[in-house]
Design a protein around this motif. Structure first.
Motif, PDB file in Angstrom:
ATOM      1  N   TRP A 284     -10.211  -1.913 -18.538  1.00  0.00           N
ATOM      2  CA  TRP A 284      -9.343  -1.386 -17.381  1.00  0.00           C
ATOM      3  C   TRP A 284      -7.898  -1.936 -17.414  1.00  0.00           C
ATOM      4  CZ3 TRP A 284      -7.483  -5.526 -14.546  1.00  0.00           C
ATOM      5  CH2 TRP A 284      -8.011  -6.650 -14.839  1.00  0.00           C
TER       6      TRP A 284
ATOM      7  N   THR B 107      -2.868   5.532 -15.762  1.00  0.00           N
ATOM      8  CA  THR B 107      -1.950   6.027 -14.845  1.00  0.00           C
ATOM      9  C   THR B 107      -0.756   6.723 -15.623  1.00  0.00           C
ATOM     10  OG1 THR B 107      -1.121   3.756 -15.384  1.00  0.00           O
ATOM     11  CG2 THR B 107      -2.221   3.972 -13.499  1.00  0.00           C
TER      12      THR B 107
ATOM     13  N   ARG C 193     -14.281  -3.530   0.912  1.00  0.00           N
ATOM     14  CA  ARG C 193     -14.609  -4.823   0.591  1.00  0.00           C
ATOM     15  C   ARG C 193     -15.554  -4.639  -0.383  1.00  0.00           C
ATOM     16  NH1 ARG C 193     -14.444  -6.953   6.298  1.00  0.00           N
ATOM     17  NH2 ARG C 193     -12.499  -6.605   6.798  1.00  0.00           N
TER      18      ARG C 193
ATOM     19  N   CYS D  71     -10.835  -9.087  -5.138  1.00  0.00           N
ATOM     20  CA  CYS D  71     -10.534 -10.488  -4.510  1.00  0.00           C
ATOM     21  C   CYS D  71     -11.059 -10.526  -3.040  1.00  0.00           C
ATOM     22  CB  CYS D  71      -9.245 -11.010  -4.549  1.00  0.00           C
ATOM     23  SG  CYS D  71      -8.869 -11.471  -6.566  1.00  0.00           S
ATOM     24  N   ASN D  72     -11.706 -11.459  -2.578  1.00  0.00           N
ATOM     25  CA  ASN D  72     -12.108 -11.449  -1.182  1.00  0.00           C
ATOM     26  C   ASN D  72     -11.196 -12.228  -0.661  1.00  0.00           C
ATOM     27  OD1 ASN D  72     -13.641 -11.691   0.888  1.00  0.00           O
ATOM     28  ND2 ASN D  72     -15.515 -12.635   0.217  1.00  0.00           N
TER      29      ASN D  72
ATOM     30  N   LYS E 232      -6.226   4.702 -10.227  1.00  0.00           N
ATOM     31  CA  LYS E 232      -5.931   3.217 -10.003  1.00  0.00           C
ATOM     32  C   LYS E 232      -5.740   2.930  -8.335  1.00  0.00           C
ATOM     33  CE  LYS E 232      -3.047  -0.685 -11.228  1.00  0.00           C
ATOM     34  NZ  LYS E 232      -2.870  -1.066 -10.092  1.00  0.00           N
ATOM     35  N   GLU E 233      -4.746   3.657  -7.847  1.00  0.00           N
ATOM     36  CA  GLU E 233      -4.477   3.372  -6.553  1.00  0.00           C
ATOM     37  C   GLU E 233      -5.729   3.702  -5.762  1.00  0.00           C
ATOM     38  OE1 GLU E 233      -1.326   5.713  -5.074  1.00  0.00           O
ATOM     39  OE2 GLU E 233      -1.512   4.821  -2.861  1.00  0.00           O
TER      40      GLU E 233
ATOM     41  N   MET F 138     -10.524  -2.554  -1.590  1.00  0.00           N
ATOM     42  CA  MET F 138      -9.895  -3.574  -0.358  1.00  0.00           C
ATOM     43  C   MET F 138     -10.256  -3.048   0.793  1.00  0.00           C
ATOM     44  SD  MET F 138      -6.258  -4.698  -1.667  1.00  0.00           S
ATOM     45  CE  MET F 138      -5.136  -3.181  -1.747  1.00  0.00           C
TER      46      MET F 138
ATOM     47  N   ASP G 263      -8.270   0.743  -6.109  1.00  0.00           N
ATOM     48  CA  ASP G 263      -7.890  -0.484  -5.536  1.00  0.00           C
ATOM     49  C   ASP G 263      -7.767  -0.395  -3.967  1.00  0.00           C
ATOM     50  OD1 ASP G 263      -4.922  -0.982  -7.881  1.00  0.00           O
ATOM     51  OD2 ASP G 263      -7.313  -1.722  -7.768  1.00  0.00           O
ATOM     52  N   ARG G 264      -7.394   0.721  -3.320  1.00  0.00           N
ATOM     53  CA  ARG G 264      -7.530   0.861  -1.972  1.00  0.00           C
ATOM     54  C   ARG G 264      -8.894   0.932  -1.368  1.00  0.00           C
ATOM     55  NH1 ARG G 264      -2.494   1.854   0.337  1.00  0.00           N
ATOM     56  NH2 ARG G 264      -0.934   3.257  -0.934  1.00  0.00           N
TER      57      ARG G 264
ATOM     58  N   PHE H  93      -7.346  -7.215  -9.161  1.00  0.00           N
ATOM     59  CA  PHE H  93      -6.866  -7.989  -7.863  1.00  0.00           C
ATOM     60  C   PHE H  93      -7.570  -7.452  -6.758  1.00  0.00           C
ATOM     61  CE2 PHE H  93      -4.261  -5.533  -5.373  1.00  0.00           C
ATOM     62  CZ  PHE H  93      -3.827  -4.474  -5.972  1.00  0.00           C
TER      63      PHE H  93
END
Lengths: 366, 352
Positions: free
Chosen positions: B179, B144, B164, B214-215, B153-154, B161, B157-158, B211
């Motif tokens: 990471w 980053t 899923r 995570c579900n 990273k963003e 999420m 992550d997006r 993170f």
């Protein structure tokens, strides 16, 4: 002394009727738009009903839906009336209905205004409702095995991810409730039993937050546990760290979201209200000018149109008298010694025909 | 041997022209639909351009957009032809243009069929592109502070999420990559030093995931670290735990998403092809019927409409001969020159 007297030639009347016909149909469309806006707001509120406590916020979308439907119906009727008003003979069909229609529409525009004002005024109620709802939701976050509450964890997690918020006012709300269920806590461990014993109510509180509070914009992998402990993480200062978790509270995020929607809807309703008012004014002018034409007898002549025949004060007085006398219809008129059978000669200057002779009075029986 | 002959009275011709005018406007709408579809697909692919290594799959929305625009123009021309078809003075000017129109319209149909075929055929290339793109995204997750990669990273992550999913094939991809950036690792700590020394490349690998894996539907607060260690968490079995993290890999999730998108547009594109084909056939009938009527003494009488004047084989031979003639137009024909010379030699003799 009429209010806003305007002269109307035949062509002007016809044009007014046609324009009003089109405007009424546009109003039907705006009524449909109001209805769909109310429906949209209702769906949005119901989507998050698990996070809102019982409050009277359903009034706003219900009002908008009702107003939208009634606006469609009223303007549809208005369109039909204006379409027929081009022809004086067809106007006779609607002559008696027009004045009640105008009065009803006038009171209906008040309802539209009330709907618009409600959109702006429910902010306080909404905030209360969200505050209580979010507090409860966070308290029941861990109860994923209790029927009726088992989806609250998922709802709160998705809310925090979607609205980029954490907790009720801020992330520290999570420090005050136990959000890890007891069935995942190892009671034999010393650390766990210490924490539980140090709390008055026997709750397992920690300075950690769920994963959904993590900020995706953070350059660093998310720090969820031991947030207030600077020595637990390398190169970490709890006071200055702003990008690690979402800083906004979910109550404020949801409030902003709903306020934004309701303000846009309120603005649309206000514009619709002004439009309805102008259409109503046009219909009133059309009605008065057509009635005057009928009174004059010649359908092609000029006539006057007005908003009110006399000034405001006069009209108010006359209407109050009418309402008062409506109440008195069963009472005996004591002006003529109480006898309703006495014929009181009139003093009106009425025309009795070409020779202007009043009708012969039958001679009284001696 | 005329192909598919049909008799047309004046009434039928008028009806055909009117019906075709309506259908051409419908085809214009279909053209805008195809264009909008292309735009939508393209924006969806551009949104995830960071996890795709190449842009080969972009050929599908590009063709859709081109065909949509061309189809709007072509079918608009068809509406003008229909309007002029019943007017004997205005119809002849379309005569030359109609041949070109048929070629263009047939080409559009072929392109649409090609799009449907391509959207299935390119699945393998899309998979490859996503595999490489995601692998790079996961590898550069920690960078980053490197310009050009600071948003990886963003993005990852997006992506995890929203879709899923976790990792490339599954969450274990995160175990093989460092990471966590070095600037957040405490090199004085024993645990960190041990881990780095135990790895050949000197990387800090751990059995943990970010993170975003995570579900939210898990009944238990998310377990991110020490995933393979059953003793690290209470009442936890690594082999049996299914709800804690997202189970599928992001490559599979993205492929499913794009394939669903392209498959759901399949029926729409097929119906557009059908409508375009019927416009072509109807316009051919209208053209031949009106031309036949104009050639009669009584323009209001009955005429015949057909698809091809001769049979399929003969028309094909005719077209081939015409094309060859055009190609040979520039070449000199040695037989023709000789016969011209002998004629020239023969002609002066009677004069002398």
């Amino acid at each position: 002394m009429a209010v806003l007297r305007v002269k109307f030639t035949k062509t002007k009347r016809d044009k007014l009727a046609q324009v009003l016909w089109i405007l009424n149909w546009i109003s039907v469309v705006t009524g449909a738009i109001l209805f769909s806006l109310g429906l949209f707001l209702k769906v949005e509120i119901n989507k998050r009903e698990e996070l809102m406590a019982e409050r009277d916020i359903q009034y706003v979308p219900n009002m908008l839906i009702a107003v939208g439907l009634i606006a469609c119906a009223i303007n549809f009727l208005g369109g039909k009336i204006c379409y027929d008003c081009v022809d004086s003979t067809k106007f006779l069909r609607w002559k008696l209905i027009m004045l009640p229609y105008i009065i009803c529409t006038f009171f209906f525009t008040f309802c539209v205004l009330v709907g618009a004002l409600m959109c702006y005024s429910t902010r306080g109620e909404l905030e209360e409702s969200l505050n209580l709802g979010l507090t409860d939701a966070m308290r029941f976050y861990k109860d994923t095995d209790t029927p009726g509450r088992c989806f609250l964890k998922r709802t709160v997690d998705m809310l925090q991810i979607e609205f980029q918020c954490c907790g009720n006012n801020g992330y520290k709300d999570w420090f005050q409730i136990q959000w890890i269920s007891s069935r995942y806590l190892d009671m034999t461990q010393k650390e766990v039993s210490d924490r539980i014993r140090s709390n008055v109510e026997g709750k397992y509180l920690m300075d950690g937050v769920p994963f959904s509070c993590c900020n995706t914009l953070s350059p660093r992998p998310c720090i969820q546990q031991q947030i207030t402990n600077n020595s637990a993480h390398f190169n970490y200062d709890h006071q200055t760290e702003e990008l690690n978790l979402w800083m906004k509270g979910c109550r404020q995020a949801l409030l902003e979201y709903y306020t934004h929607i309701m303000q846009s809807i309120g603005l649309t309703v206000l514009i619709t209200w002004l439009f309805e008012l102008s259409v109503l004014t046009g219909v009133r002018f059309l009605q008065t000018s057509l009635e005057n034409v009928l009174r004059q007898g010649d359908p092609n002549s000029e006539s006057d149109g007005w908003l009110l025949e006399n000034s405001f004060m006069e009209t108010a007085r006359i209407n109050l008298n009418i309402i008062k006398s409506l109440g008195k219809c069963n009472q005996i008129d004591t002006a003529n010694n109480g006898d309703p059978n006495i014929n009181v000669p009139t003093t009106s200057k009425a025309h009795y025909g070409p020779d202007n002779v009043p009708p012969k009075q039958t001679p009284e029986a001696s | 041997m005329v192909l598919l002959k049909m008799k047309f009275t004046q009434q039928r011709r008028v009806r055909l022209a009117q019906g075709l005018w309506l259908m051409s406007w419908l085809a214009v709408m279909c053209g805008t639909f195809v264009f909008c579809l292309g735009v939508y697909l393209k924006t969806e692919m551009i949104r995830r351009a960071e996890v795709m290594e190449n842009t080969e799959i972009h050929v599908v929305p590009n063709i859709l957009m081109m065909v949509g625009l061309a189809s709007i123009g072509t079918n608009w021309v068809a509406t003008r032809v229909c309007q002029d078809s019943l007017d004997a003075s205005r119809f002849p000017r379309w005569k030359v243009l109609l041949l070109a129109w048929f070629v263009v319209a047939a080409l559009l149909c072929v392109l649409l069929v090609a799009v449907v075929v391509l959207s299935y055929a390119l699945q393998g290339r899309l998979e490859e592109s996503l595999k490489v793109g995601l692998r790079n995204g996961i590898r550069f997750y920690k960078d980053t502070d490197v310009p050009g990669r600071c948003f990886q990273k963003e993005t990852i992550d997006r992506l995890q999420m929203e879709f899923r999913c976790c990792g490339n094939n599954n969450f274990k991809d995160w175990f093989e990559v460092q990471w966590v950036s070095n600037r957040y690792l405490d090199f004085t700590s024993k645990d960190v030093k041990d881990r780095i020394r135990s790895n050949v490349d000197g990387r800090f690998l751990l059995d943990g995931v970010p993170f975003s894996c995570c579900n939210p539907a898990s009944p238990r607060p998310c377990l991110q670290y020490h995933l393979t260690d059953n003793t690290a968490h209470f009442s936890y079995d690594y082999q049996a735990e299914e709800l804690n993290l997202h189970n599928r890999g992001c490559r599979q999730a993205l492929i499913d998403y794009y394939m669903d998108l392209m498959n759901s547009t399949g029926p729409g594109v097929l119906s557009v092809i059908l409508i375009q084909m019927s416009v072509i056939l109807s316009l051919r009938y209208l053209q031949t019927a009106v031309e036949g009527a104009m050639a009669l003494e009584d323009p209001e009488g009955d005429s015949e409409g057909f698809l091809l004047e001769k049979g399929v084989k003969e028309t094909f031979e005719d077209v081939k001969a015409k094309v060859l003639a055009i190609l040979q137009f520039g070449q000199v024909d040695p037989n023709a020159e000789e016969s011209a010379d002998t004629e020239k030699a023969a002609s002066p003799t009677p004069a002398s």
